[in-house]
Enzyme design. Structure first.
Site, PDB file in Angstrom:
ATOM      1  N   ARG A 172      -3.070 -10.563   4.811  1.00  0.00           N
ATOM      2  CA  ARG A 172      -3.624 -10.501   3.505  1.00  0.00           C
ATOM      3  C   ARG A 172      -2.101  -9.825   2.623  1.00  0.00           C
ATOM      4  NH1 ARG A 172      -5.799  -7.269  -0.375  1.00  0.00           N
ATOM      5  NH2 ARG A 172      -7.611  -8.310  -1.712  1.00  0.00           N
ATOM      6  N   LYS A 185       0.694  -1.233   0.053  1.00  0.00           N
ATOM      7  CA  LYS A 185       0.148   0.047   0.051  1.00  0.00           C
ATOM      8  C   LYS A 185       0.994   1.166  -0.183  1.00  0.00           C
ATOM      9  CE  LYS A 185      -4.329  -2.040   1.437  1.00  0.00           C
ATOM     10  NZ  LYS A 185      -5.255  -2.251   2.588  1.00  0.00           N
TER      11      LYS A 185
END
Length: 280
Positions: free
Chosen positions: A257, A218
């Site tokens: 994840r 991210k």
């Protein structure tokens, strides 16, 4: 009906990401073809993934939503193919009709980044199916979510809002032992807020439900390891992701994840072996 997979001993479950989208921030378009997506999912399993998360809608900031049938057409062949090969499959969707189609194709878990807020039918659908549900903290769709980053206290506000979703989902009939929470790193959060949430991850474990956390590649990791302050490309953020995975493994979250499985699985195994040695 399926039960929530349990943590394997002293490490979190590792959830491998399979994006069946043309526009995901990290790997959009690479596995849009079902055969390629299935092959990628199998590769993630070989690297050590415990389960696979199949998504047909990009949730990167600013992304547009596909039509419901288009999302179904993207994910169902991949879910069916991987489930038939023995994979534990999660469907990453905000739509009840997509969840239903994926469950019929063999998915065992529904992972909804809106926590059931985007589709009022989702909670009842999951409760009736009797399957595990991952509910993320969410303040709005990708198109404008980054305009919703005001918090009085980001940890306390996210915790309170996530607790509210927990209570609503339990009231809707989802079993407590089937509900997983996710603090939603990157969703209506600034980079600084993401770091603050990571530093307070124990606050979220106190909500009483298993935690899934997705920090993989991210944007808040974009300058980690950069010598000159330039932004590191998304596909080169796996070392930073693995470092975050160490922190999460130490916090004993239920699952992590990630896009690249091997480094996170190795990081989690290190934590597990140190703990095992300490007991010996």
């Amino acid at each position: 009906m399926s039960r929530l997979p349990q943590r394997p001993g002293d490490r979190p479950l590792v959830m491998g990401v399979v994006n069946v989208t043309p526009d995901s921030f990290s790997d959009g378009g690479r596995w849009l073809d079902p055969a390629s997506a299935i092959e990628h999912g199998l590769a993630l399993l070989q690297e050590g993934a415990d389960l696979l998360d199949i998504g047909g809608e990009s949730t990167r900031p600013g992304a547009s939503r596909p039509a419901p049938q288009e999302e179904i057409d993207r994910v169902v062949p991949v879910v069916r193919g991987l489930a038939a090969l023995g994979a534990v499959v999660s469907v990453d969707t905000m739509r009840a009709q997509v969840a239903t189609a994926a469950l019929e194709a063999g998915a065992a878990i529904v992972n909804d980044v809106s926590g059931g807020l985007a589709d009022e039918a989702m909670a009842a659908t999951v409760a009736a199916a009797g399957v595990p549900f991952v509910a993320m903290h969410w303040r709005g769709h990708s198109k404008d979510m980054q305009s919703r980053t005001h918090y009085d206290d980001v940890v306390q506000d996210v915790c309170r809002e996530l607790a509210s979703r927990r209570d609503a989902l339990l009231a809707a009939g989802i079993a407590a032992d089937q509900l997983v929470l996710d603090p939603g790193l990157g969703f209506a959060k600034t980079a600084a807020q993401n770091w603050t949430l990571l530093g307070a991850i124990d606050t979220f474990t106190a909500l009483g439900q298993p935690l899934l956390v997705g920090a993989s590649r991210k944007s808040f990791l974009g300058t980690v390891g950069s010598v000159d302050g330039s932004v590191v490309p998304a596909d080169q953020r796996d070392a930073a992701t693995a470092a975050v995975s160490v922190l999460l493994a130490q916090a004993e979250v239920w699952g992590i994840r990630v896009h690249e499985v091997h480094s996170t699985r190795a990081a989690c195994d290190v934590i597990a072996r140190v703990r095992e040695a300490g007991r010996g």
